[in-house]
Scaffold this active site. Sequence first.
Site, PDB file in Angstrom:
ATOM      1  N   TYR A 140       0.816  -1.205   0.000  1.00 34.26           N
ATOM      2  CA  TYR A 140       0.000   0.000   0.000  1.00 34.26           C
ATOM      3  C   TYR A 140       0.857   1.266   0.000  1.00 34.26           C
ATOM      4  O   TYR A 140       0.384   2.356   0.303  1.00 34.26           O
ATOM      5  CB  TYR A 140      -0.942   0.000   1.217  1.00 34.26           C
ATOM      6  CG  TYR A 140      -2.208  -0.781   0.978  1.00 34.26           C
ATOM      7  CD1 TYR A 140      -3.424  -0.143   0.791  1.00 34.26           C
ATOM      8  CD2 TYR A 140      -2.182  -2.172   0.923  1.00 34.26           C
ATOM      9  CE1 TYR A 140      -4.590  -0.853   0.558  1.00 34.26           C
ATOM     10  CE2 TYR A 140      -3.334  -2.902   0.697  1.00 34.26           C
ATOM     11  CZ  TYR A 140      -4.538  -2.248   0.519  1.00 34.26           C
ATOM     12  OH  TYR A 140      -5.692  -2.963   0.278  1.00 34.26           O
ATOM     13  N   GLY A 263     -10.229  -6.568  -3.584  1.00 35.74           N
ATOM     14  CA  GLY A 263      -8.877  -6.782  -4.091  1.00 35.74           C
ATOM     15  C   GLY A 263      -8.026  -7.583  -3.129  1.00 35.74           C
ATOM     16  O   GLY A 263      -7.219  -8.436  -3.545  1.00 35.74           O
ATOM     17  N   ASP A 264      -8.192  -7.336  -1.827  1.00 31.12           N
ATOM     18  CA  ASP A 264      -7.453  -8.110  -0.830  1.00 31.12           C
ATOM     19  C   ASP A 264      -7.930  -9.559  -0.801  1.00 31.12           C
ATOM     20  O   ASP A 264      -7.132 -10.480  -0.644  1.00 31.12           O
ATOM     21  CB  ASP A 264      -7.617  -7.470   0.551  1.00 31.12           C
ATOM     22  CG  ASP A 264      -7.048  -6.060   0.596  1.00 31.12           C
ATOM     23  OD1 ASP A 264      -5.843  -5.916   0.376  1.00 31.12           O
ATOM     24  OD2 ASP A 264      -7.818  -5.126   0.835  1.00 31.12           O
ATOM     25  N   ARG A 265      -9.258  -9.759  -0.927  1.00 35.88           N
ATOM     26  CA  ARG A 265      -9.787 -11.119  -1.000  1.00 35.88           C
ATOM     27  C   ARG A 265      -9.221 -11.845  -2.221  1.00 35.88           C
ATOM     28  O   ARG A 265      -8.852 -13.023  -2.153  1.00 35.88           O
ATOM     29  CB  ARG A 265     -11.313 -11.061  -1.067  1.00 35.88           C
ATOM     30  CG  ARG A 265     -12.032 -12.385  -1.317  1.00 35.88           C
ATOM     31  CD  ARG A 265     -12.032 -13.295  -0.108  1.00 35.88           C
ATOM     32  NE  ARG A 265     -10.839 -14.128  -0.016  1.00 35.88           N
ATOM     33  CZ  ARG A 265     -10.653 -15.017   0.941  1.00 35.88           C
ATOM     34  NH1 ARG A 265     -11.550 -15.191   1.893  1.00 35.88           N
ATOM     35  NH2 ARG A 265      -9.549 -15.741   0.969  1.00 35.88           N
ATOM     36  N   ALA A 268      -5.384 -12.593  -1.596  1.00 33.67           N
ATOM     37  CA  ALA A 268      -5.185 -13.609  -0.569  1.00 33.67           C
ATOM     38  C   ALA A 268      -5.553 -14.994  -1.086  1.00 33.67           C
ATOM     39  O   ALA A 268      -4.853 -15.985  -0.821  1.00 33.67           O
ATOM     40  CB  ALA A 268      -6.020 -13.270   0.664  1.00 33.67           C
TER      41      ALA A 268
END
Length: 467
Positions: A140, A263-265, A268
């Site tokens: 980030y 986006g994180d899902r 990951a």
Amino acid sequence: MTGKAPLVVVGDALLDRDLTGHADRLAPDAPVPVVADCDERLRPGGAALAAYLAARDGRDVTLITGLDDGPAARELRRLLEPWLRLVPLPMTGELPEKTRVLARGRPVVRLDRGGGRAREATAEARAALASASAVLVSDYGRGTADALRDELRRRPPAVWDPHPRGGPPAPGTRLVTPARAEAHGFAAALAAERGDAEDRAAPGGPGNELRSVAHEACALVRHWRVAAVTVTLGARGALLSYGEHPLLVPVTAAHQGDPCGAGDRFAATAAGLLADGALVGEAVEGAVTAATAFVGAGGAGGLLGTAPAGDTRPPGDDPAALVARVRAGGGTVVAAGGCFDLLHAGHVGLLQAARRIGDCLVVCVNSDASVRRRKGEGRPVNPLADRIRVLRALACVDAVAVFDEDTPERLLAELRPDVWVKGGDYAGADLPEASLLEEWGGQAVLLPYLDGHSSTALLARAAEGAR
């Protein structure tokens, strides 16, 4: 242990806060909505969200991130430590916080504070990376990836989720996962650096976005010297490029839920699947499916930050998270149930009508064992996984929950829907759930049913035709 490969996440953590209420009027002193009766929910953000989601999948996760000793960092530690191992890096400044104010589930304003950056690597962080079997970088742009860049170059990550304020991914990374706007920005900067007018033109123009995306992804694969780039396209899925002909992976269902955290899902899930030995294309397909379900269940806003220990269901697949989000926004939760062995026009009409009653529809479906007890040997014709996939493909279905008993009372007692729907082919005496709904003020209703349609009748006609 679950048999899933462990994962090390390197990146910049945030503390996310949602203040959710309702807005029925404007303020008297300015034309802005007044959001009243706010409930506060804290959750991990940034790289911490990606790590938390991977841990909730039942994976052994280590998170390397910058952390200070302030109140936001202490709160984030409280949320994360039951789920994963933390390896903190020293910071300059305070942990960043992101606060969203939502009215009936829709963001009204976002407030950011805290500009802390990871200052330097530590021996513990270097050791964790050296022993990692798979690494996800969630960059980030707040210093963590830069502090460990030499180590990441020596041991390229499985997945690098980039940010416009961060540095380039390490050469040799297996998969880089920018969003559409990010990929366009990276490609434009690359074209400007090279003075390449053709690249800046982004071939195809607005009338052919996929061609532009494919062109940009191909350029980034070559420039970054990575194995593959997948550009996430929201409701259109993701485009995967190895530097030649791209693969478009469409979404499994369209959802209008909160995309925060999708986006994180995605990152990951992709990193976890690659760690488990999946091919890049398989990892992207799994990540699209997981991110789609995550949005349908309310996105990051639907997370239950204090889920009980041992509950490793992915939040994106958790109907309880969806119900909590809708209920927090003052919405109406509708549930319907059945075997749905052969989905037919009667089923579809019933589910579409049920969804129009409220703000979300949870379908309660019998397990395979439950169907066999009710319908006899030879049923179900379609196994549970196939029935769930078909139901989730319907735009009117927001989540699917499974029950193993003969009737869904236990599941309904957990979800506590406002409305329970059955087809009009049921008589009132055949609705034992009606009295259960009354316990929490819910209502069981019958809806008109398309006559002459049933799975049993379809199977009989198919058998007759075969004879």
